[in-house]
Design an enzyme around this catalytic site. Structure first.
Site, PDB file in Angstrom:
ATOM      1  CD  GLU A  48       2.639 -11.611  21.363  1.00  0.00           C
ATOM      2  OE1 GLU A  48       3.520 -12.099  20.616  1.00  0.00           O
ATOM      3  OE2 GLU A  48       1.646 -12.258  21.744  1.00  0.00           O
ATOM      4  CE  LYS A  49      12.337  -7.270  24.064  1.00  0.00           C
ATOM      5  NZ  LYS A  49      12.975  -5.962  23.830  1.00  0.00           N
ATOM      6  CD  GLU A  69      -1.999 -18.394  16.928  1.00  0.00           C
ATOM      7  OE1 GLU A  69      -2.989 -17.681  16.641  1.00  0.00           O
ATOM      8  OE2 GLU A  69      -1.144 -18.718  16.094  1.00  0.00           O
ATOM      9  CG  ASN A 102      -4.219 -22.279  15.701  1.00  0.00           C
ATOM     10  OD1 ASN A 102      -4.673 -21.321  15.094  1.00  0.00           O
ATOM     11  ND2 ASN A 102      -2.925 -22.415  15.932  1.00  0.00           N
ATOM     12  NE  ARG A 113      -7.081 -23.232  11.942  1.00  0.00           N
ATOM     13  CZ  ARG A 113      -5.789 -23.515  11.774  1.00  0.00           C
ATOM     14  NH1 ARG A 113      -5.396 -24.776  11.700  1.00  0.00           N
ATOM     15  NH2 ARG A 113      -4.893 -22.558  11.685  1.00  0.00           N
TER      16      ARG A 113
END
Length: 446
Positions: A200-201, A287, A289, A291
């Site tokens: 990623e940048k 992202e 998560n 949980r």
């Protein structure tokens, strides 16, 4: 209604889940390693089962032992907590196959969102912006060099199956890229058993903004506002607050809708957090998560909703007990993660707690499994307590936090309490003018 829940975790989060269960009239089963025989969650649970020796791979990551414990104790469901097996899709499948309810999302959603590359492809199809980077995994160093030349340095190499800062390396030029590529692959393989990496940048001054949400089996998804988790060291969060001092109401509404859009497209069940980097008015997905998060506490403080309780209700197949219109953000909340580490070198310092005096008062919450005489084992994560405070305004919250940090007494081991005391006096933090690189730069100056 579940009658018995096995908590497949340890420490403060196991205690947190135990408390929610007891308030719902549900009996709890604690599993523990030999090193945790005297842990607080083991002492308070209705039943306990030793599932192996101290190393996590032989106990808290021992799937057959956990399933056997659930079987012999007659558990209805298994709550994976945070870390360990909480985002292991194979474990979630095995739990269901053995006739227990997994208190979490579907194995498919865990698998899809757990792979960072497949997650990015999924959100791209929904029109959600992502940080510029490689289209998929990096095949070799030449592929990495071509991608870096295309998006421009500096770049960030990340493990596809990663988390917690492992398998992440920054490169400012081609020479650094060669070293970062090799290190990231080896770290990823060691930590996750998967050496796939992507690029990623590397953004220069982003904030880390995440949205807490929950979905039920009927397709309802609700978010609880955003959290600012920009104070990080080596990609590990140190302090979190909500609402973020770095975005306005319009941006707050925008990022909440983006997170809900993603969860609804997945028909997501359970609690989850969608994470973004925010820079120059744009939110870039990084992202999801699948949980409970360590910092779920501050969302609870400003909404007055028990997220673990709702997580359990959803796992039972019940509809959410509120709508989005019912969710209001009241005041401000900050969480400090207290680790058993040297506050300057950050070297872990397990040992015996010789005295323990947590702060109290209005708007103060301590999530910890510590007690005087408890011996912190050297085998697990060094976080030993979370100090969470709430105030009607950010300024009131900061003043309360300062008072609590000065009251908090933990002796026998080094802790990061002094670091937090220093941080909340810093003008940049007081004004809310910080980004994900601020803490690293601050520590480098000290």
């Amino acid at each position: 209604m579940f009658e018995k829940i096995l908590i497949a975790n340890r420490g403060e989060i196991a205690l947190r889940i135990h408390r929610a269960c007891k308030e719902m009239g549900i009996r709890t089963i604690a599993v523990h390693s030999t090193a945790d025989a005297n842990a607080m969650h083991v002492r308070l649970a209705d039943e306990s089962v030793c599932i192996g020796p101290a190393p996590a791979k032989l106990s808290y990551l021992n799937i057959p032992a956990i399933l056997t414990a659930a079987s012999i104790t007659g558990a209805d469901a298994i709550h994976p907590g945070i870390g360990f097996l909480s985002e292991n899709a194979d474990f979630a499948e095995m739990v269901e196959e053995h006739g227990f309810t997994f208190i979490g999302p579907s194995p498919n959603d865990i698998r899809l969102m757990g792979d960072k590359i497949s997650a990015k492809k999924t959100v791209q199809k929904l029109g959600i912006p992502i940080v510029p980077g490689s289209d998929g995994m990096l095949e070799d160093i030449e592929h990495a060099k071509e991608t870096a030349a295309k998006i421009g340095y500096p770049v960030l190499i990340k493990a596809s199956a990663g988390g917690g800062g492992k398998g992440m390396k920054v490169a400012d030029n081609e020479v650094m890229l060669e070293e970062a590529f090799a290190l990231a692959k080896s770290e990823a393989l060691a930590a996750f058993g998967n050496d796939e990496i992507y690029m990623e940048k590397y953004l220069k001054k982003p904030r880390h903004i995440e949205v807490q949400l929950i979905g039920d089996t009927l397709g309802n998804v609700i978010h609880f506002g955003e959290r600012d988790c920009s104070l990080q060291r080596k990609h590990q969060k140190v302090l979190e607050e909500t609402p973020s001092p770095g975005i306005n109401e319009q941006e707050r509404e925008k990022v909440g809708k983006i997170a809900v859009k993603l969860a609804k497209s997945l028909k997501y069940r359970g609690v989850g957090t969608v994470e973004f980097l925010y820079e120059n008015g744009e939110f870039y997905f990084i992202e999801m998560n699948t949980r409970l998060q360590i910092e779920h506490t501050i969302s609870e403080m400003v909404t007055d909703i028990d997220l673990v309780r709702e997580q359990i209700r959803v796992a039972e197949g019940l509809q959410l007990s509120f709508t989005q219109k019912d969710i209001t953000i009241n005041g401000h909340s900050i969480e400090c993660r207290i680790n058993a580490e040297n506050p300057k070198t950050f070297i872990p310092n397990p040992g015996e707690i010789t005295s323990y005096h947590p702060p109290g008062g209005l708007g103060v919450r301590i999530d910890s499994a510590l007690y005087e005489g408890y011996r912190i084992p050297p085998y697990y994560d060094s976080m030993i307590a979370k100090l969470i405070v709430h105030g009607s305004t950010r300024n009131e919250c900061l003043l309360r936090l300062k008072r609590c940090l000065e009251e908090f007494v933990i002796t026998g081991v080094d802790t990061t309490l002094p670091l937090h005391i220093d941080l909340i006096e810093e003008p940049d933090f007081v004004s809310g003018n910080y980004d994900i690189h601020w803490l690293e730069n601050y520590l480098a100056r000290k």
